[in-house]
Design an enzyme around this catalytic site. Structure first.
Site, PDB file in Angstrom:
ATOM      1  N   ASP A  57       1.313  38.467 -11.505  1.00  0.00           N
ATOM      2  CA  ASP A  57       0.279  37.700 -10.825  1.00  0.00           C
ATOM      3  C   ASP A  57      -1.128  38.078 -11.281  1.00  0.00           C
ATOM      4  OD1 ASP A  57      -0.470  35.743  -8.854  1.00  0.00           O
ATOM      5  OD2 ASP A  57      -1.134  37.387  -7.572  1.00  0.00           O
TER       6      ASP A  57
ATOM      7  N   ARG B 249       0.818  -1.211   0.000  1.00  0.00           N
ATOM      8  CA  ARG B 249       0.000   0.000   0.000  1.00  0.00           C
ATOM      9  C   ARG B 249       0.850   1.258   0.000  1.00  0.00           C
ATOM     10  NH1 ARG B 249      -2.992   1.887  -2.708  1.00  0.00           N
ATOM     11  NH2 ARG B 249      -3.919  -0.198  -2.702  1.00  0.00           N
TER      12      ARG B 249
END
Length: 281
Positions: free
Chosen positions: A221, A102
């Site tokens: 931005d 896992r």
């Protein structure tokens, strides 16, 4: 293996994940139902197409549980896979394979998902000089491998930590009193080895930054494409340009037309879907 990191760097992260999964008493299911001397040849297979990442980490998981396992990586990190492709074979004690299964798959699926998403972004830049880069919007504790997955997908890395470079953002500007103030302080106090990047939201801020000087990189931005185009022309090669903010896959090709040097996207790491991989005996 593409751009492999030393196992020494990755082992503590994988060891912690194994300790979390094994708990205080180990794999009680396997210990209860699988005879101790049972051996098997297991395979990690791809169940959907993508770009592989996390094979190095998966191998470390298996080896930490049982160094005697025989492991062969068929598709190294950075390679392309299709459904049914064998990525890794593991031969040895069945109990050891089951204990590490896992953790190995969690890492490999997550990192392959990031590499696959990055490759999709990079494909949109074809024919341009624009590079795709990640951000610090990573899973806590997994940054180094998630950023490595970005590289496996053909992307580039931004800062790994706050100590890598000076990145002056809008809140720094607000706290310090303005663009001029932060740039003058950075020039006065930064090490000569430290690069300076400044985030701007408007062309007026960019004009002031160009007047004051001192920044090596400018982060443009949340600008629309016409504004980005004007910003890149204003910079005219005096700084490295980086476009950021709402940089989704369907916008990448358009942003590349502005001539910006880099496109940064947090989505590469925070929104990547795990690639479906399976381990079969």
């Amino acid at each position: 293996m593409t751009n492999a990191l030393p196992d020494l760097i990755l082992e503590p992260m994988v060891r912690n994940a194994l300790a979390e999964d094994l708990g205080t008493y180990g794999d009680v299911t396997t210990r209860t139902v699988v005879p101790h001397d049972t051996t098997y040849n297991a395979c990690i297979n791809a169940r959907e197409p993508g770009v592989v990442s996390g094979m190095q980490v998966a191998e470390i998981a298996f080896r930490l549980v049982d160094p005697t396992l025989k492991i062969v990586t068929a598709r190294p990190d950075g390679s392309v896979c299709k459904p049914g492709d064998l990525l890794m074979s593991i031969e040895g004690h069945a109990s050891s394979i089951l204990m590490a299964e896992r953790v190995a798959l969690n890492f490999a699926g997550r990192l392959s998902g990031i590499a696959t998403k990055t490759a999709g972004f990079v494909a949109e830049t074809k024919g341009t000089n624009t590079r795709v880069t990640c951000t610090r919007k990573t899973t806590p504790g997994l940054r180094i491998v998630e950023k490595q997955a970005v590289i496996h997908g053909g992307g580039y890395n931004h800062r790994f930590s706050l100590s890598d470079a000076i990145l002056i953002k809008d809140n720094h500007i607000a706290a310090a009193g303005g663009v001029r103030q932060v740039l003058e302080a950075a020039k006065a106090n930064a090490s000569h080895m430290m690069r300076i990047e400044l985030e701007v939201d408007t062309l007026d801020q960019l004009a002031e930054a160009l007047e004051v000087g001192g920044a090596d990189v400018v982060l443009l931005d949340n600008m629309d494409t016409p504004t980005l185009t004007k910003a890149v022309k204003m910079v005219d090669g005096r700084m490295v340009t980086e476009a950021s903010g709402n940089m989704k896959l369907d916008r990448i090709a358009e942003v590349c037309t502005t001539g910006v040097d880099y496109i940064s996207s947090g989505a590469l790491t925070h929104s990547a879907q795990t690639l479906d991989l399976g381990l079969d005996f």
